[in-house]
Design a protein around this motif. Structure first.
Motif, PDB file in Angstrom:
ATOM      1  N   UNK A 100       1.081  -1.313  -0.152  1.00  0.00           N
ATOM      2  CA  UNK A 100      -0.523   0.598  -0.042  1.00  0.00           C
ATOM      3  C   UNK A 100       0.743   1.266  -0.297  1.00  0.00           C
ATOM      4  N   UNK A 101       0.722   2.653  -0.433  1.00  0.00           N
ATOM      5  CA  UNK A 101       1.183   3.576  -0.845  1.00  0.00           C
ATOM      6  C   UNK A 101       1.879   4.078   1.134  1.00  0.00           C
ATOM      7  N   UNK A 102       3.042   3.964   0.519  1.00  0.00           N
ATOM      8  CA  UNK A 102       3.682   4.779   1.401  1.00  0.00           C
ATOM      9  C   UNK A 102       5.700   5.000   1.308  1.00  0.00           C
ATOM     10  N   UNK A 103       5.736   6.092   2.272  1.00  0.00           N
ATOM     11  CA  UNK A 103       7.443   5.765   2.041  1.00  0.00           C
ATOM     12  C   UNK A 103       8.183   4.938   1.659  1.00  0.00           C
ATOM     13  N   UNK A 104       8.845   4.849   1.002  1.00  0.00           N
ATOM     14  CA  UNK A 104      10.207   3.912   0.935  1.00  0.00           C
ATOM     15  C   UNK A 104       9.134   2.169   0.363  1.00  0.00           C
ATOM     16  N   UNK A 105       8.299   2.954  -0.129  1.00  0.00           N
ATOM     17  CA  UNK A 105       7.250   1.125  -0.423  1.00  0.00           C
ATOM     18  C   UNK A 105       6.945   1.418  -1.890  1.00  0.00           C
ATOM     19  N   UNK A 106       7.455   0.271  -2.911  1.00  0.00           N
ATOM     20  CA  UNK A 106       7.384  -0.150  -4.627  1.00  0.00           C
ATOM     21  C   UNK A 106       6.362  -0.425  -4.368  1.00  0.00           C
ATOM     22  N   UNK A 107       5.064   0.414  -4.915  1.00  0.00           N
ATOM     23  CA  UNK A 107       3.875   0.123  -5.850  1.00  0.00           C
ATOM     24  C   UNK A 107       3.619  -1.225  -6.530  1.00  0.00           C
ATOM     25  N   UNK A 108       4.784  -1.131  -7.382  1.00  0.00           N
ATOM     26  CA  UNK A 108       5.577  -2.558  -8.129  1.00  0.00           C
ATOM     27  C   UNK A 108       5.631  -4.023  -7.871  1.00  0.00           C
ATOM     28  N   UNK A 109       5.706  -3.964  -6.367  1.00  0.00           N
ATOM     29  CA  UNK A 109       5.562  -5.093  -6.023  1.00  0.00           C
ATOM     30  C   UNK A 109       4.572  -5.618  -5.897  1.00  0.00           C
TER      31      UNK A 109
END
Length: 260
Positions: A51-60
């Motif tokens: 889910x959206x958030x700092x340092x998170x890669x949504x493409x995962x």
């Protein structure tokens, strides 16, 4: 939430976690690890995601879905259940069908759509059924419930008709029932909108929690209504007539033991 409420007859649930103490029958496994020595299994229920958030890669989200597919094939699963989102749609005041053209308005929605496309591109004839859940708001797990407190206070948008936002919700226990039914139905395959049949006003949920509402003028980009058409889902499982009612949603969130 789903683990706390899982009561499926005929299934033994093996919770798979990527880190932990392996207590309560948990299996610690991550993509890239050796295939667990279990199976065959009835289904892989892939509740993971980014889910959206700092340092998170949504493409995962796409990478995780493909890992679930590989695990399902390796363990002889009859089905793999994937969690997508209503965010793949453009919000509409009319019920949105699975056949409507996706038009995500956020990077998260776009990532979930790309996940769905990856699933479609990599599914193999004769392999596990690939069931994609386009889930609305889950009571107790969305931003509204995250800000609700008994006898507390919350701010909601008010639109030009004087009303606030409404969303297609589902109680956690009803979500478990949906997953059970789709796994058990040999014909269930493809994409399903997952929510109660009718949307719920957020102000009504706040009212059940005795939370005071302060109204503000809705920003231009705000969506007043997200209403999922659940006719296709209704051919597999029938939720109670009150599945959309605020009291049912709040009770369901509490029953999970995770909220408040």
């Amino acid at each position: 939430m789903t683990r706390a409420l899982w009561r499926a007859e005929g299934f033994f649930l093996i919770p798979v976690v990527r880190s932990g103490s392996a207590e309560q029958g948990e299996l610690i496994w991550s993509p890239g690890d050796k295939t667990p020595e279990i199976g065959p299994v009835a289904a892989i229920v892939a509740l993971w995601g980014v889910t959206p958030g700092p340092g998170r890669n949504l493409a995962d989200n796409a990478r995780l879905a493909l890992s679930a597919m590989d695990l399902g094939a390796a363990l002889g699963a009859g089905a793999v259940v994937h969690c997508s989102s209503a965010a793949v749609y453009r919000p509409s005041a009319e019920p949105i069908k699975e056949t409507d053209l996706p038009a995500p308005a956020s990077p998260y929605g776009q990532a979930k759509l790309e996940m769905e496309q990856a699933i479609a591109a990599h599914r193999k004839p004769g392999g596990p059924r690939q069931i994609v859940l386009r889930i609305g708001n889950v009571a107790g797990a969305d931003s509204l419930f995250g800000n609700l407190q008994m006898n507390g206070h919350i701010t909601l948008d008010r639109f030009s008709d004087g009303l606030g936002p409404s969303r297609s919700y589902i109680a956690p226990g009803d979500l478990v029932r949906v997953i059970e039914a789709l796994v058990q139905s040999p014909e269930a395959d493809g994409t399903y909108n997952v929510s109660a049949a009718r949307p719920t006003a957020m102000a009504e949920i706040a009212g059940v929690c005795q939370t005071a509402v302060t109204w503000r003028a809705a920003p231009e980009a705000a969506a007043q209504m997200v209403w999922l058409d659940t006719v296709r889902l209704g051919r597999v499982v029938t939720l109670a007539p009150n599945a959309h009612e605020a009291a049912h949603l709040v009770e369901g969130a509490r029953d999970s033991g995770v909220w408040p």
